[in-house]
Design an enzyme around this catalytic site. Structure first.
Site, short mmCIF file in Angstrom:
data_model
loop_
_atom_site.label_atom_id
_atom_site.label_comp_id
_atom_site.label_asym_id
_atom_site.label_seq_id
_atom_site.Cartn_x
_atom_site.Cartn_y
_atom_site.Cartn_z
N GLU A 127 55.82 65.95 4.70
CA GLU A 127 57.05 66.09 5.13
C GLU A 127 57.36 65.33 6.36
OE1 GLU A 127 59.61 67.66 3.75
OE2 GLU A 127 58.90 69.01 2.43
N ARG A 131 60.17 62.19 6.40
CA ARG A 131 61.43 62.59 7.00
C ARG A 131 61.45 61.79 8.51
NH1 ARG A 131 63.81 68.46 5.83
NH2 ARG A 131 62.47 68.93 4.01
N ASP A 254 56.92 64.64 -8.70
CA ASP A 254 58.02 63.84 -8.70
C ASP A 254 57.65 62.48 -8.02
OD1 ASP A 254 58.02 65.29 -6.36
OD2 ASP A 254 59.96 66.12 -6.42
N GLU A 370 69.47 65.13 -4.99
CA GLU A 370 68.94 64.29 -6.05
C GLU A 370 69.85 63.95 -7.21
OE1 GLU A 370 67.17 66.96 -4.88
OE2 GLU A 370 65.45 66.13 -4.17
N THR A 454 61.61 58.45 -0.15
CA THR A 454 62.22 59.59 -1.01
C THR A 454 63.20 60.70 -0.10
OG1 THR A 454 61.33 61.25 -2.45
CG2 THR A 454 60.26 61.32 -0.32
C1 DMJ Z 1 63.59 66.02 0.35
O1 DMJ Z 1 62.89 66.35 1.57
C2 DMJ Z 1 63.02 64.80 -0.32
O2 DMJ Z 1 63.96 64.10 -1.19
C3 DMJ Z 1 61.84 65.24 -1.10
O3 DMJ Z 1 61.44 64.02 -2.01
C4 DMJ Z 1 62.25 66.27 -2.17
N1 DMJ Z 1 62.80 67.33 -1.24
C5 DMJ Z 1 63.71 66.96 -0.40
C6 DMJ Z 1 65.38 67.19 -0.87
O4 DMJ Z 1 65.54 67.98 -1.88
#
Ligand code: DMJ
Length: 467
Positions: A127, A131, A254, A370, A454
C-alpha cells in the site's frame, strides 16, 4: 474448468454475439442510441473537476494533514496512528492534470514542508509503495521539484528491508525506522506490484538496487507457478511454499498480472514480456468463463484447473483495461460489458457477485475506480461513445449515492444505499482522475507516453523507448 471451457473458436463466436447483444442493451439502457448521444464532454469534464474540489474541500476542512477524511463523522483517520499524508500525496497529480493550481500548491506545501518518513511504525509494503512511492514519483514527473524525488528515495530505502527474506519475496510489513519485518504469508499482488515504482526510482536515481530487488521478487514468484502456468493466492515468502492454491484475477493476485505487462511496456525488459505472455495464456485458458450472463473470469485450483467458485467483483473490473493494453480488445470489451451489468444490478457497483446467478455476495461500494479505469482505456482504443455514456452513468450514480455534505462517502450497501464513514485516498487518485481523463481532451495526458501504476499515478515511458 473443462465444463466451463469451450474450444477457443467457439468461445469467440459466442463472445462476439454476446458482445453485440450486451452492447445493444447498454446503448438502450443509457441513451437513446448511437449518434443520438446526450454526452457533452466539456460539461462532464467540468463537473468531475467540481466534484474533485468538493472532495478535497471536505478533506481540508476536517482532515487536513491526516491520511483520510471520515466524511460522516466529519473527522479523520491515520492508518498507523501518525499521518503519512496519504490523501494529499495520492491526490496531487490529479490536481496537476486538472490544472487546479491553488489546490496543487496547498497540497505541495503541506507535503514538502512537513512530511517525514522517519516514523517508528510498521507499514504495509504494497500500500505504501503504490500510494506514496507511486504518488511522489508521479508528482516529481509532473512538477519537477526535486524534493518529491528526495522523499521518494528516502521512502524507497526505508522499504528495502522488506525484501530480506530467504526467497527475496517481500514481507507484507516493514518498520520505517528499524527495518523490522513482519507478515511472511503474502500474495502475488503484494509481492508483484512494486516493480513500476521501485524500477522508476532506480531509473531516476541511478541506483539499480530498487529495480533488481523488485524484479527478483517477481521472478521468484513466477518460477513457483504451477505446471499449467497459474499462481495461487497465498505464499510463504520464507519457504516459497504455496499456502492457498486458488488461482484467479481477483484482489490478492490482480495487479501482479497488471505489472507483468506494464513493466514490459515501461522498461522494455523482455523478461517481463515473456512472463506476461505465458501468464495471460494460462489465465485465458483456465480462468476465462463464458456463461449465459456474459464473459467473466472464475476461480480455479492452480494445479488441477478445477473450478472453485464463480465470484467476480469491483476489483476485478481492472482486467478489461489490462486486456486492452495487452492488445486483446475483444475480451476487454466483452468483460467491460459484463462489469457494466454488475454495476447496473443496483444502480451502483457491489463489491462481489456470483456471476452465474448475478446474486450480490458483498454489497459494499468503497468508491472503487477499476470499472472507470477500464472505460477510459477502452474509450482511448475504440473512441466508441458508449464508453463515455458508461462514464456518465458512473459519475451520476456516484454523485447521487455517495456525495456527502463534505466529501464523498463509501456505501455500506448498494442495496440499501446506506453510507459508510470513509473516503479512501484512491477516490482522488484514481476514481476521479480516470473519470476526468475519460471526458477531458486527449492532450490532457498523452496516453502512449505514460504507464499508470495500479493507483493511477502516471510514470513516463522514456525508459522502455531508450532500448
Ligand atoms: C487501489 O489502492 C489500487 O487500485 C489497488 O490496485 C486496488 N485497490 C484500490 C482501489 O480499489
Amino acid at each position: 474448468m473443462k465444463t466451463h471451457h469451450c474450444n477457443f473458436k467457439i468461445l469467440m463466436v459466442v463472445l462476439s454475439s454476446f458482445v453485440f447483444l450486451s452492447f445493444s442493451t447498454i446503448t438502450k439502457a443509457s441513451t437513446s442510441g448511437k449518434g443520438d448521444s446526450q454526452i457533452n464532454k466539456e460539461e462532464l469534464e467540468k463537473q468531475v473537476k467540481e466534484e474533485f474540489i468538493h472532495a478535497w474541500d471536505g478533506y481540508k476542512k476536517y482532515a487536513w494533514g491526516h491520511d483520510e477524511l471520515l466524511p460522516l463523522s466529519k473527522s479523520y483517520k491515520d492508518w498507523y496512528g501518525v499521518s503519512l499524508y496519504m490523501t494529499p500525496i495520492d491526490a496531487f497529480d490529479t490536481m496537476k492534470l486538472m490544472k487546479l493550481d491553488k489546490q496543487a500548491n496547498e497540497a505541495k506545501a503541506l507535503i514538502l514542508d512537513s512530511l517525514s518518513f522517519n516514523k517508528n511504525i510498521s507499514v504495509q509494503t504494497f500500500e505504501i509503495t503504490i500510494r506514496l512511492l507511486g504518488g511522489l514519483l508521479s508528482s516529481y514527473g509532473l512538477d519537477h521539484d526535486k524534493k518529491f524525488l528526495a522523499l521518494a528515495e528516502d521512502l524507497g530505502h526505508r522499504l528495502l528491508p522488506a525484501f530480506n527474506s530467504k526467497t527475496g519475496m517481500p514481507y507484507r510489513f516493514v518498520n520505517l525506522v528499524t527495518g523490522k519485518t513482519d507478515g511472511n504469508v503474502s500474495n502475488p499482488a503484494e509481492i508483484g506490484t512494486l516493480m513500476i515504482e521501485f524500477g522508476t526510482l532506480s531509473k531516476l536515481t541511478g541506483n539499480p538496487v530498487f529495480y533488481s530487488k523488485t524484479k527478483n521478487a517477481i521472478v521468484q514468484l513466477y518460477n513457483r507457478r504451477s505446471k499449467i502456468g497459474l499462481v495461487g493466492s497465498e505464499i510463504n515468502v520464507e519457504t516459497g511454499e504455496w499456502v492457498n492454491t486458488t488461482s484467479h484475477i481477483r484482489g490478492g493476485i490482480d495487479s501482479y498480472y497488471e505489472y507483468l505487462l506494464k513493466s514490459w511496456l515501461l522498461f522494455g525488459d523482455k523478461d517481463f514480456k515473456n512472463m506476461w505472455d505465458n501468464s495471460i495464456k494460462a489465465v485465458n485458458k483456465y480462468l476465462a468463463d463464458s456463461v449465459s450472463t456474459g464473459f467473466w473470469y472464475a476461480q480455479a485450483d492452480m494445479h488441477t484447473d478445477k473450478i472453485k467458485s464463480t465470484h467476480y467483483g469491483a476489483l476485478d473490473a481492472f482486467f478489461p483495461a489490462v486486456l486492452a493494453l495487452g492488445g486483446d480488445l475483444k475480451r476487454a470489451e466483452a468483460l467491460e460489458a459484463s462489469c457494466y451489468k454488475m454495476w447496473n444490478l443496483q444502480g451502483i457497483e457491489p463489491e462481489t457477485i456470483d456471476f452465474t446467478t448475478m446474486k450480490i455476495l458483498s454489497p459494499q461500494y468503497p468508491l472503487r475506480p477499476e470499472i472507470i479505469e477500464s472505460a477510459y482505456y477502452l474509450y482511448h482504443y475504440t473512441r466508441d461513445e458508449k464508453y463515455l455514456e458508461m462514464g456518465k452513468t458512473f459519475l451520476d450514480d456516484i454523485v447521487k449515492y455517495c456525495r456527502a455534505e463534505d466529501g464523498f462517502a463509501e456505501l455500506k450497501s448498494v442495496i440499501t444505499k446506506e453510507k459508510d464513514d470513509d473516503m479512501e485516498s484512491f477516490f482522488l487518485a484514481e476514481t476521479l482522475k480516470y473519470l476526468y481523463l475519460l471526458f477531458a481532451p486527449p492532450d490532457t495526458l498523452n496516453f502512449e507516453s505514460v504507464i499508470f501504476n495500479t493507483e493511477a499515478h502516471p510514470m513516463q515511458r522514456a525508459w522502455g523507448r531508450l532500448k
